[in-house]
Design a protein around this motif. Structure first.
Motif: not given
Length: 213
Positions: A61-76
């Motif tokens: 078992i050589v690699q464990v990943e959670i694929p992500h993409t970048p995001a920008v959250k606009i706060r209130k």
């Protein structure tokens, strides 16, 4: 029968080594999708990486990943927070050589539901059959990881059509209104503001408004 020479023994050993190398290289680690409990992706990744060391299966078992993409959250308040968004919520990707031991290590990790694969029906009874893990295709894997590195950040805002807002800056400061359109890619929205007693659509920047309530 003539005794075996050193040259003959060396040739035989090299032949065996060549066969072994061919067998090892044919066993390529493949990517598998593993379904996990909602919101537990990071916990599963951490627990699985610990179990890999505990059960000494790092060679399988050589690699464990959670694929992500970048995001920008606009706060209130209009400020921006750089964050990440899961490509496949509820799933973890594992690159592994599939055998009974490696399967058990992954499958018995807390919060893991099952491998994604082909369900094999039971011969008797009504219960669900065993799921045979099916590796992801090379094309699919390439697409997933290309998406994580090349996709432009997704803009997220905690506002939607119908939300009540108040304008914080600009010529309409302190005006109150209702959101009628949200354009995350442009970081803008349209709101109906009461101007001279009439509802008038006005385009505003995200950082010019604040959500009420």
């Amino acid at each position: 029968m003539a005794p075996a020479t050193d040259e003959g023994r060396n040739s035989a050993l090299q032949s065996e080594e060549t066969k072994e190398t061919a067998i090892n290289t044919s066993k390529e680690a493949r990517w598998y999708a593993v379904q996990v409990a909602s919101g537990c992706e990071k916990r599963v990744k951490t627990n699985l990486e610990q179990r890999i060391q505990t059960f000494d299966v790092a060679d399988r078992i050589v690699q464990v990943e959670i694929p992500h993409t970048p995001a920008v959250k606009i706060r209130k308040d209009g400020s921006r927070q750089h964050t990440e968004e899961k490509v496949f919520p509820g799933y973890v990707l594992v690159r592994m050589l599939m055998d009974d031991d490696s399967w058990q290590v992954v499958r018995n990790t807390t919060h893991v539901i099952n491998f994604v694969g082909a369900e094999q029906k039971r011969g008797t009874g009504r219960g669900r059959g065993h799921v045979k893990p099916v590796p992801l295709s090379h094309t699919e894997v390439e697409r997933i990881f290309k998406q994580t590195t090349e996709q432009e950040p997704v803009v997220k805002i905690d506002m939607a059509t119908g939300d009540k807002i108040v304008v914080l800056s600009g010529p309409f400061k302190d005006f109150e209104g209702e959101v009628i359109e949200v354009s995350p890619e442009r970081s803008k929205l349209k709101a109906l503001l009461s101007i001279f007693g009439r509802d008038t659509p006005v385009e505003l920047e995200f950082n010019q408004v604040q959500k009420q309530g």
